[in-house]
Design a protein around this motif. Structure first.
Motif, mmCIF file in Angstrom:
data_model
loop_
_atom_site.group_PDB
_atom_site.id
_atom_site.type_symbol
_atom_site.label_atom_id
_atom_site.label_comp_id
_atom_site.label_asym_id
_atom_site.label_seq_id
_atom_site.Cartn_x
_atom_site.Cartn_y
_atom_site.Cartn_z
ATOM 1 N N GLY A 173 37.771 -5.227 -22.189
ATOM 2 C CA GLY A 173 37.326 -4.324 -21.133
ATOM 3 C C GLY A 173 36.812 -3.040 -21.735
ATOM 4 O O GLY A 173 36.808 -2.847 -22.954
ATOM 5 N N VAL A 174 36.387 -2.140 -20.889
ATOM 6 C CA VAL A 174 35.949 -0.826 -21.332
ATOM 7 C C VAL A 174 37.176 -0.018 -21.740
ATOM 8 O O VAL A 174 38.165 0.014 -21.009
ATOM 9 N N ILE A 175 37.087 0.600 -22.887
ATOM 10 C CA ILE A 175 38.200 1.390 -23.400
ATOM 11 C C ILE A 175 37.834 2.863 -23.366
ATOM 12 O O ILE A 175 36.738 3.248 -23.794
ATOM 13 N N GLN A 176 38.738 3.665 -22.861
ATOM 14 C CA GLN A 176 38.523 5.097 -22.847
ATOM 15 C C GLN A 176 39.688 5.782 -23.548
ATOM 16 O O GLN A 176 40.837 5.372 -23.403
ATOM 17 N N SER A 177 39.353 6.789 -24.299
ATOM 18 C CA SER A 177 40.403 7.569 -24.940
ATOM 19 C C SER A 177 40.041 9.041 -24.940
ATOM 20 O O SER A 177 38.848 9.396 -25.000
ATOM 21 N N PRO A 178 41.026 9.923 -24.840
ATOM 22 C CA PRO A 178 42.411 9.571 -24.522
ATOM 23 C C PRO A 178 42.562 9.221 -23.047
ATOM 24 O O PRO A 178 41.625 9.383 -22.277
ATOM 25 N N ARG A 179 43.692 8.737 -22.654
ATOM 26 C CA ARG A 179 43.919 8.449 -21.237
ATOM 27 C C ARG A 179 44.285 9.714 -20.464
ATOM 28 O O ARG A 179 43.974 9.839 -19.289
#
Lengths: 115, 112
Positions: free
Chosen positions: A3-9
């Motif tokens: 899936g799409v990963i985003q950082s930081p949460r």
């Protein structure tokens, strides 16, 4: 499936500080979108990139900038943060290629709190 | 110019009764239309999409929507609401995959 990963949460900053949000699209996706969702608001489109070039620009403040890198990940840089920048920032990706209007797959979002 | 209007900011139904969430759009081109659902403190999940194929689109969790060009509508329906359907629903119009506009959202409440 990836899936799409985003950082930081989650990210907490103070006024006038700078923040960088990262987005890693689904493999083979060539288009990335950034959205800002304030409390109780609908997502507002900020900016999008197709094949590392800016493809469209929405309501992105001049204090913000973004880019898409050669590996297709994208970063949203936010400077001189204001209290009103506190929001959930979504990244989405899609495979545009030769077909338009493919669905966008959203990441889980980065919750930015500006104190 | 394109726009999307969700006609109801809040909809309340009883569990087991039909759901109707209304969406009207305007677009200069043949648009793609989507419905997304967002549960509290969660990301956005695609329910269904219309991309100029069949006008009646079936999505996940029993939802479906009908594209009516003459009425410029893309209403979301479900025959029987479940408690887990309580969430915020967004109607989205996309113009050639570049410009994407979200509706203001409709919050669905489901009563036991």
């Amino acid at each position: 499936a990836a899936g799409v990963i985003q950082s930081p949460r989650h990210l907490i900053k103070e006024k006038r500080e700078t923040a960088t949000l990262k987005c890693y699209p689904i493999p083979r996706h060539d288009t990335v979108y950034w959205y800002q969702q304030g409390p109780g608001q609908d997502p507002q489109f900020l900016i999008s990139f197709y094949e590392k070039m800016q493809s469209d620009k929405g309501s992105i403040p001049d204090r913000f900038s973004a880019q898409q890198f050669s590996d297709y990940h994208s970063e949203l840089n936010m400077s001189s943060l204001e209290l009103g920048d506190s929001a959930l920032y979504f990244c989405a990706s899609s495979f545009t290629g030769t077909q338009m209007n493919n669905e966008q797959f959203f990441g889980p979002g980065t919750r930015l709190t500006v104190l | 110019a394109q726009s999307v209007t969700q006609l109801d900011s809040h909809v309340s139904v009883s569990e087991g009764t039909p759901v109707l969430l209304r969406c009207n759009y305007s677009s200069s081109y043949s648009p793609s239309l989507f419905w997304y659902v967002q549960h509290p403190n969660k990301g956005l999940q695609l329910l269904l999409k219309y991309t100029s194929a069949a006008t009646l689109v079936k999505g996940i969790n029993g939802f479906e929507a009908e594209f009516k060009k003459s009425e410029t509508s893309f209403h979301l329906t479900k025959p029987s609401a479940h408690m887990s359907d309580a969430a915020e629903y967004f109607c989205v119009v996309s113009d050639r995959g570049v410009k994407t506009i979200f509706g203001a959202g409709t919050r669905l409440f489901v009563k036991a």
